[in-house]
Design a protein around this motif. Structure first.
Motif, PDB file in Angstrom:
ATOM      1  N   THR A 108      -4.391  -7.332   5.447  1.00  0.00           N
ATOM      2  CA  THR A 108      -3.357  -7.909   4.588  1.00  0.00           C
ATOM      3  C   THR A 108      -3.645  -7.640   3.113  1.00  0.00           C
ATOM      4  O   THR A 108      -2.791  -7.897   2.272  1.00  0.00           O
ATOM      5  N   ASP A 109      -4.838  -7.122   2.798  1.00  0.00           N
ATOM      6  CA  ASP A 109      -5.203  -6.835   1.410  1.00  0.00           C
ATOM      7  C   ASP A 109      -5.778  -5.422   1.328  1.00  0.00           C
ATOM      8  O   ASP A 109      -7.004  -5.240   1.315  1.00  0.00           O
ATOM      9  N   ASP A 112      -8.408  -4.817  -1.536  1.00  0.00           N
ATOM     10  CA  ASP A 112      -9.709  -5.482  -1.451  1.00  0.00           C
ATOM     11  C   ASP A 112      -9.848  -6.117  -0.065  1.00  0.00           C
ATOM     12  O   ASP A 112      -9.782  -7.340   0.085  1.00  0.00           O
ATOM     13  N   HIS A 157       1.850  -1.431   2.285  1.00  0.00           N
ATOM     14  CA  HIS A 157       2.702  -2.310   1.474  1.00  0.00           C
ATOM     15  C   HIS A 157       4.174  -2.025   1.750  1.00  0.00           C
ATOM     16  O   HIS A 157       4.995  -2.944   1.835  1.00  0.00           O
ATOM     17  N   THR A 164       1.447  -8.057   3.563  1.00  0.00           N
ATOM     18  CA  THR A 164       0.607  -7.835   2.388  1.00  0.00           C
ATOM     19  C   THR A 164       0.914  -8.788   1.236  1.00  0.00           C
ATOM     20  O   THR A 164       0.188  -8.788   0.247  1.00  0.00           O
ATOM     21  N   PRO A 166       0.697 -12.295  -0.695  1.00  0.00           N
ATOM     22  CA  PRO A 166      -0.385 -13.283  -0.637  1.00  0.00           C
ATOM     23  C   PRO A 166      -0.057 -14.438   0.311  1.00  0.00           C
ATOM     24  O   PRO A 166       1.009 -15.042   0.225  1.00  0.00           O
ATOM     25  N   ARG A 230      -6.368 -18.955  -0.323  1.00  0.00           N
ATOM     26  CA  ARG A 230      -5.659 -17.757   0.152  1.00  0.00           C
ATOM     27  C   ARG A 230      -6.399 -17.196   1.366  1.00  0.00           C
ATOM     28  O   ARG A 230      -7.638 -17.191   1.399  1.00  0.00           O
ATOM     29  N   ASP A 232      -6.870 -13.864   3.958  1.00  0.00           N
ATOM     30  CA  ASP A 232      -6.649 -12.453   4.272  1.00  0.00           C
ATOM     31  C   ASP A 232      -7.364 -12.127   5.569  1.00  0.00           C
ATOM     32  O   ASP A 232      -8.433 -12.673   5.866  1.00  0.00           O
TER      33      ASP A 232
END
Length: 260
Positions: A108-109, A112, A157, A164, A166, A230, A232
């Motif tokens: 999802t990130d 990073d 994305h 993706t 947040p 958050r 991820d």
């Protein structure tokens, strides 16, 4: 009349052979008697026999409707419906292979991604390093990029914007979110390898339904805002070069179940 009954019988025989070959492939891989490659190779004749059963059963149905005759009705219907059900799973796997991104590592990130710590010590056929800059053919809706290549990060994305974006709960503390993630992973049947409350990291594994192919999963929780958090998630196939969309499906399933 003879053709119709013969077609129904032939379709059933082909279906039985297809199921036996498919079951043998799955059982062989699951029990360690066949390699994943050998099991996949055995699925090819199984699918061919399933297609034969479907075609012959369709010929039976056409004859039955044209003649308004019911010879071989029970066998014909079993073969027609059974072959359709049997073929759904391997053909849908092939379909997702064409329509999904050519990747084995989903997150999802993409800028990073969460990193394995405990699972990094486990041998893997794929690199543990997420290569978001690797370029792949563009398959999205933007006409400007058709026929060109884009980075995996951009493609992810573009194709999965809901994944993706947040995933944050601004009123839920990181520690509380960590344990809710832990409960979600258990609910999904994932095998928890490590749950580090200090680092707010959960590592787990999951196996595919048929061949038991292993994917390594990392869930990362970080502070967001003054008191929020958050989440991820990353899911990486351990040995497959292409995952046919399975890791993306795993991320989607997690966020359908998870609630802040």
């Amino acid at each position: 009349m003879r053709f119709q009954l013969l077609a129904a019988r032939l379709a059933v025989v082909a279906l039985i052979l297809a199921v036996l070959a498919g079951a043998g492939a799955v059982a062989g891989v699951r029990l360690g008697l066949l390699s994943d490659k050998a099991g996949s190779a055995l699925m090819i004749p199984a699918v061919a026999l399933g297609l034969l059963a479907l075609v012959v059963a369709a010929a039976w149905l056409r004859s039955a409707l044209a003649r308004n005759a019911g010879e071989g009705k029970k066998l014909g219907l079993i073969a027609l419906l059974g072959s359709a059900v049997f073929l759904y799973f391997p053909l849908s796997y092939v379909y997702y292979g064409f329509t999904s991104l050519p990747i084995h590592d989903a997150t999802t990130d993409p800028e990073d991604p969460p990193q394995c710590v405990a699972l990094a010590k486990v041998p893997s056929g794929n690199s543990r390093i997420y290569d978001g800059e690797r370029r792949i053919p563009y398959s999205g809706p933007d006409a400007r990029y058709r026929g060109s290549e884009v980075t995996i990060a951009y493609a992810f994305h573009d194709k999965y914007p809901l994944l993706t974006k947040p995933h944050a709960g601004l009123l839920v503390s990181p520690r509380k979110t960590f344990w809710r993630c832990h409960e979600t992973a258990k609910k999904l049947g994932w095998t928890i390898v490590e749950a580090d409350e200090k680092d707010l990291r959960i590592e787990a594994t999951d196996r595919s339904f048929w061949f038991g192919r292993v994917s390594d999963i990392v869930i990362r929780v970080r502070p967001a805002g003054a008191i929020g958090s958050r989440v991820d998630v990353r899911s990486q196939s351990r040995n497959e070069a292409l995952d046919h969309g399975q890791n993306v499906a795993r991320l989607k399933t997690f966020f359908r179940e998870f609630k802040f």
